[in-house]
Scaffold this motif. Structure first.
Motif, PDB file in Angstrom:
ATOM      1  N   TYR A   1       0.963  -1.333  -0.115  1.00  0.00           N
ATOM      2  CA  TYR A   1      -0.088   0.128  -0.012  1.00  0.00           C
ATOM      3  C   TYR A   1       0.689   1.249  -0.172  1.00  0.00           C
TER       4      TYR A   1
ATOM      5  N   LYS B   1       2.466   1.673  -3.335  1.00  0.00           N
ATOM      6  CA  LYS B   1       1.773   2.277  -4.402  1.00  0.00           C
ATOM      7  C   LYS B   1       1.162   3.661  -4.311  1.00  0.00           C
ATOM      8  N   ASN B   2       1.104   4.127  -3.063  1.00  0.00           N
ATOM      9  CA  ASN B   2       0.508   5.371  -2.688  1.00  0.00           C
ATOM     10  C   ASN B   2       1.244   6.533  -2.343  1.00  0.00           C
TER      11      ASN B   2
END
Length: 200
Positions: free
Chosen positions: A135, A138-139
């Motif tokens: 997470y 990706k962010n």
């Protein structure tokens, strides 16, 4: 309703009051409560001798078991075995959450923990860790991801100051990056649900 905190040392904690609930399984829940009142000190001593007693996790585990019986009708044949297993699972997950992906604490090893409990919780922890790292990757910018990854992998043997010296970046900048990511993770409903799934 008797609780293990007979000396009233845990001020400020909220407990379930018998008069505040109306459930089908009230009798079963009260049977568990009576057992716990009679055996909680023995269990606390058992955990203390293994250097794995944590007051907050102990209380949380009791409340979860009581609520599961009261509202869900969970059938438990061996209260002690069930409680100890649930306690270690909850303790590990709580520690993992507090340290944000850090390794399990030294006292959580196969010498002091039921092997099945240890393996089950460790696998769940690793799965959650992988999801969180994916997470973040990706962010967030790759630099932020690398800083966060380095920080959690080296903790508790690292500080913002030490990390600042290593990667030549201002301490305040590093602190803001890590703090923002940690806040994001703690507010993520998916990770919260996974934690609840692990702890029951």
């Amino acid at each position: 309703m008797l609780l293990f905190n007979r000396n009233k040392t845990n001020k400020g904690k909220k407990y379930i009051k018998k008069s505040s609930v109306d459930a089908v399984f009230a009798i079963e829940a009260e049977n568990f409560n009576e057992w716990f009142s009679a055996n909680c000190e023995k269990i606390k001593n058992y955990l203390t001798t293994r250097k794995s007693f944590d007051s907050d996790s102990f209380t949380e585990c009791y409340l979860k078991m009581y609520e599961n019986i009261l509202f869900k009708g969970t059938e438990i044949k061996d209260y002690r075995s069930y409680f100890v297993r649930a306690y270690y699972t909850l303790l590990m997950v709580n520690k993992a959450g507090q340290n944000i992906l850090c390794e399990l604490q030294p006292y959580h090893d196969k010498e002091t923990t039921d092997p099945d409990v240890f393996n089950e919780t460790e696998n769940a922890h690793k799965e959650l860790e992988e999801k969180i790292m994916n997470y973040v990757y990706k962010n967030y910018p790759i630099q932020h991801f690398e800083i966060f990854k380095m920080y959690v992998n080296l903790k508790p043997n690292i500080s913002y100051k030490k990390l600042s010296t290593i990667i030549k970046l201002k301490e305040g900048t590093i602190k803001n990056i890590v703090s923002n990511i940690r806040k994001d993770i703690s507010n993520n409903k998916s990770f919260t649900s996974k934690r609840k799934e692990i702890t029951g």
